[in-house]
Write a protein that holds these residues in place. Structure first.
Motif, PDB file in Angstrom:
ATOM      1  N   LEU A  44       5.150   1.557  -7.024  1.00 22.86           N
ATOM      2  CA  LEU A  44       4.479   0.445  -7.694  1.00 22.86           C
ATOM      3  C   LEU A  44       3.225   1.006  -8.373  1.00 22.86           C
ATOM      4  O   LEU A  44       2.503   1.814  -7.780  1.00 22.86           O
ATOM      5  N   GLN A  78       3.879   6.031  -5.805  1.00 23.65           N
ATOM      6  CA  GLN A  78       4.293   5.860  -7.192  1.00 23.65           C
ATOM      7  C   GLN A  78       5.549   5.011  -7.360  1.00 23.65           C
ATOM      8  O   GLN A  78       6.311   5.164  -8.318  1.00 23.65           O
ATOM      9  N   TYR A 133       0.455  -5.615 -10.543  1.00 27.15           N
ATOM     10  CA  TYR A 133       1.353  -4.555 -10.123  1.00 27.15           C
ATOM     11  C   TYR A 133       2.504  -4.459 -11.124  1.00 27.15           C
ATOM     12  O   TYR A 133       2.955  -5.465 -11.688  1.00 27.15           O
ATOM     13  N   ARG A 157       2.603   1.637  -3.428  1.00 27.12           N
ATOM     14  CA  ARG A 157       1.659   2.019  -4.479  1.00 27.12           C
ATOM     15  C   ARG A 157       1.218   3.466  -4.325  1.00 27.12           C
ATOM     16  O   ARG A 157       1.071   4.189  -5.318  1.00 27.12           O
ATOM     17  N   THR A 190       0.836  -1.211   0.000  1.00 28.02           N
ATOM     18  CA  THR A 190       0.000   0.000   0.000  1.00 28.02           C
ATOM     19  C   THR A 190       0.865   1.254   0.000  1.00 28.02           C
ATOM     20  O   THR A 190       0.593   2.226  -0.717  1.00 28.02           O
ATOM     21  N   TRP A 210      -0.468   0.217 -10.076  1.00 27.77           N
ATOM     22  CA  TRP A 210      -1.532  -0.778 -10.050  1.00 27.77           C
ATOM     23  C   TRP A 210      -2.364  -0.666 -11.327  1.00 27.77           C
ATOM     24  O   TRP A 210      -2.927   0.376 -11.638  1.00 27.77           O
TER      25      TRP A 210
END
Length: 469
Positions: free
Chosen positions: A128, A126, A137, A123, A120, A130
């Motif tokens: 990872l 920025q 991913y 992600r 989390t 989604w």
């Protein structure tokens, strides 16, 4: 009327622009104003944040800096887990997309709750990306750049770079290879070279043998990096497209490298001075340096005293009644006190042999001879037309071949500024107002020990003012 009309037009334009701003943009502007106000609180009231150039460059790189904040904020354990997850995904070159099941399988050694927290965070910052349509991913390009920078920083540490120049030089080399070297990268390398030079000078001035040898080993590592960096600097200085600031920084690095390489003689002279002043323990052959090195090899110095000293007195605890009985006995007992006096008998001091080398006496005698020449009290064979210059072989002879060779090896020390700043007989020799001028010509000598010698001259340095003393 014109001023009032201008104000009205300005207010109308402001109201119109405010009306065009969406609630999300208004929230972003509000956050930006709060950030500027919080940043301005760290500066002087009369200084505006926007007037500082470095602040502008750092604020422009805010997205990248926030990525580093997301990775390294918090405890070391959390940072380690985030880097672990990101590196595990980035190192997988077989695919560019990872489903949640793939991630769970690959990182099965982590707790599901910890893995979910890390994903989390990565992600939302920025690192990872989604893909909602495919449900996978992906590692973002920014994340790969950040990992590459971290890996390049960790590589010199794994190679035990004692001089800590490998990372800086690799950055300059990589940037120069693609034609993008910056003045800031060169200045970082220049700053490290200046720091190393000051560190080595402090070690030489300290007079500590252990610190000198440690710094000398570090100097050898730095010289290896200097040799590798010379080719890069030549490429930068010969590049016609580089600007003036880049050329100037590269030239400054070249001068700093030259100063660093010239410190070999200073290390050698300082170590030779320590070697001459080394204290030996009798005829054992051991010196104080050997003793210190042996002590440093022991982690627990207190353990050396085990079984070497007697145990202290151990008190015996008894009851008060027994203490009274013992006290009465001691008071009523008549004793003949006999004071033991007198000094212990003396012993002869052990016979020692003078350890002063013979060459030290030769150096003192020759130093006195040159001092007489500095005051024009010796060398009657000097010609009248040049009373303040003599051939060098007249100061070296008569003597045996070994003594003459020893004296000749000390002639380059005359006028040596680095040697003159030290202490000892060789420092006194360097401070004499005499100039040594060698040539490439050999001269035949009518001497039983030395058949020929390089023609050279010794002259008084009249500008120094020491010749009149």
């Amino acid at each position: 009327m014109s001023t009032t009309a201008n104000k009205a037009a300005s207010n109308a334009a402001t109201a119109a622009s405010a009306a065009d701003v969406t609630p999300t943009e208004h929230l972003d502007l509000s956050q930006q104003h709060e950030q500027n106000a919080a940043l301005q609180a760290h500066f002087q009231p009369h200084v505006s944040v926007d007037e500082i150039e470095q602040v502008f460059h750092l604020k422009r790189a805010q997205p990248l800096l926030q990525v580093f904040t997301a990775l390294f904020h918090g405890g070391f354990e959390s940072v380690l887990v985030r880097l672990l997850v990101l590196r595990e995904l980035a190192n997988d070159t077989t695919t560019s997309a990872f489903s949640r099941a793939d991630i769970n399988t690959r990182l099965a050694y982590l707790l599901p709750e910890s893995l979910e927290t890390v994903l989390t965070r990565l992600r939302s910052n920025q690192l990872l990306a989604w893909d909602a349509q495919q449900g996978v991913y992906r590692v973002t390009p920014m994340a790969r750049n950040v990992l590459s920078a971290i890996d390049s920083l960790l590589a010199p540490a794994q190679d035990e770079d004692n001089a800590e120049m490998g990372f800086l030089l690799s950055q300059v080399a990589g940037a120069q290879a693609i034609g993008g070297v910056t003045v800031e990268q060169l200045q970082h390398l220049l700053g490290r070279l200046v720091d190393l030079t000051e560190e080595f000078r402090d070690a030489i001035a300290s007079g500590s043998e252990f610190r000198l040898r440690e710094s000398q080993a570090k100097w050898h590592t730095a010289c290896d990096w200097v040799e590798k960096g010379s080719e890069i600097l030549r490429a930068i200085t010969s590049d016609e497209n580089a600007d003036h600031a880049t050329h100037r920084a590269a030239q400054a690095i070249g001068r700093a490298q030259s100063a660093l390489l010239n410190m070999q003689g200073m290390f050698s002279r300082a170590l030779n001075q320590i070697e001459r002043q080394r204290v030996h323990l009798g005829q054992s052959g051991l010196s104080t340096t050997d003793i210190k090195r042996w002590l440093l090899a022991h982690e627990d110095l207190a353990s050396l005293a085990d079984d070497a000293i007697d145990q202290p007195v151990k008190p015996l605890f008894i009851t008060p009644a027994e203490m009274i009985d013992v006290a009465e006995t001691e008071l009523l007992t008549e004793r003949v006190t006999s004071a033991v006096g007198g000094l212990p008998s003396g012993t002869d001091a052990p016979t020692t042999i003078n350890d002063t080398p013979a060459m030290a006496k030769e150096l003192d005698d020759w130093l006195a001879r040159l001092s007489d020449f500095a005051t024009l009290n010796n060398f009657p064979s000097i010609a009248a037309e040049s009373p303040k210059e003599i051939p060098a072989h007249e100061s070296l002879l008569p003597a045996s071949f070994a003594v003459a060779s020893y004296r000749a090896s000390l002639l380059p020390l005359l006028g040596d500024v680095s040697e003159a700043s030290l202490q000892g007989a060789t420092a006194e020799l360097a401070r004499l107002p005499i100039t040594f001028t060698p040539t490439d010509t050999m001269v035949q000598l009518p001497d039983l020990e030395v058949a020929a010698m390089t023609l050279a001259s010794l002259s008084l340095d009249l500008e120094s003012g020491k010749a009149d003393e």
